[in-house]
Design a protein around this motif. Structure first.
Motif, PDB file in Angstrom:
ATOM      1  N   THR A  76       0.832  -1.214   0.000  1.00 27.03           N
ATOM      2  CA  THR A  76       0.000   0.000   0.000  1.00 27.03           C
ATOM      3  C   THR A  76       0.867   1.265   0.000  1.00 27.03           C
ATOM      4  O   THR A  76       0.487   2.271  -0.596  1.00 27.03           O
ATOM      5  N   LYS A  80       0.600   4.236  -2.719  1.00 28.00           N
ATOM      6  CA  LYS A  80       0.477   5.661  -2.347  1.00 28.00           C
ATOM      7  C   LYS A  80       1.598   6.489  -2.984  1.00 28.00           C
ATOM      8  O   LYS A  80       1.366   7.611  -3.441  1.00 28.00           O
ATOM      9  N   LYS A  84       1.070   9.597  -5.394  1.00 22.93           N
ATOM     10  CA  LYS A  84       1.596  10.915  -5.008  1.00 22.93           C
ATOM     11  C   LYS A  84       2.516  11.520  -6.066  1.00 22.93           C
ATOM     12  O   LYS A  84       2.635  12.733  -6.164  1.00 22.93           O
TER      13      LYS A  84
END
Length: 185
Positions: A76, A80, A84
């Motif tokens: 995860t 992310k 980002k």
């Protein structure tokens, strides 16, 4: 102070070209390219790490990137980090793999990317011209100190100009090839 060094000038000009090629390889075309994920950093084990230190990136298909995360606990965090990075990719988790399908480029996006490639080339050419200026100044200084003759200075200035022309040409070629690739994918 500054002594003329042809090898150093050529090395610095080549460095500008290498940097340009790195920048251009990061521009997304319609094809999957593993270098696209080079700028991605992931927060793992309490610190920020480059993606390539926590996973293996591959391109199993022309329009798909696959990120094999080494530690299942970081999947995860990798997802992310990719989100980002704002690369316009939509990560899909598949066990310890994160799959990234390459979306189609719109005509407008292609034009923007081609323009960006041109800007990268211009920055590279500015860097090359700055190296030329440094070389020319070193030659004038060497002549003023009587370390070289006026003829030697002129001959060396011609060499510096030839190197400049060569590397500016390489920058133009690299940008044109990338623009063509972007517009035809």
């Amino acid at each position: 102070m500054a002594k003329y060094d042809k090898a150093d000038i050529e090395r610095r000009m080549q460095g500008a070209i290498d940097s340009l090629k790195g920048d251009l390889s990061g521009l997304r075309t319609g094809r999957a390219n593993t270098s696209l994920l080079d700028p991605v950093v992931v927060e793992v084990y309490g610190s920020m790490m480059p993606l390539n230190q926590v996973a293996t990136v591959s391109a199993p298909e022309p329009r798909m990137l696959s990120v094999q995360v080494w530690d299942k606990a970081n999947v995860t965090a990798v997802e992310k980090g990719i989100a980002k990075a704002n690369l316009g990719l939509n990560p899909m988790i598949d066990g310890q793999n994160v799959r990234l399908p390459m979306p189609d480029l719109t005509e407008e996006r292609r034009k923007d990317l081609a323009k960006l490639a041109g800007q990268y080339a211009e920055q590279s050419k500015i860097a090359i011209r700055n190296v030329r200026r440094d070389g020319m100044e070193a030659l004038k200084e060497d002549e003023k100190k009587k370390e070289i003759s006026e003829d030697e200075r002129k001959r060396s200035e011609d060499e510096v100009q030839k190197l400049t022309d060569k590397y500016v040409g390489e920058a133009d070629q690299a940008a044109q090839a990338k623009e063509k690739e972007i517009m035809t994918q």
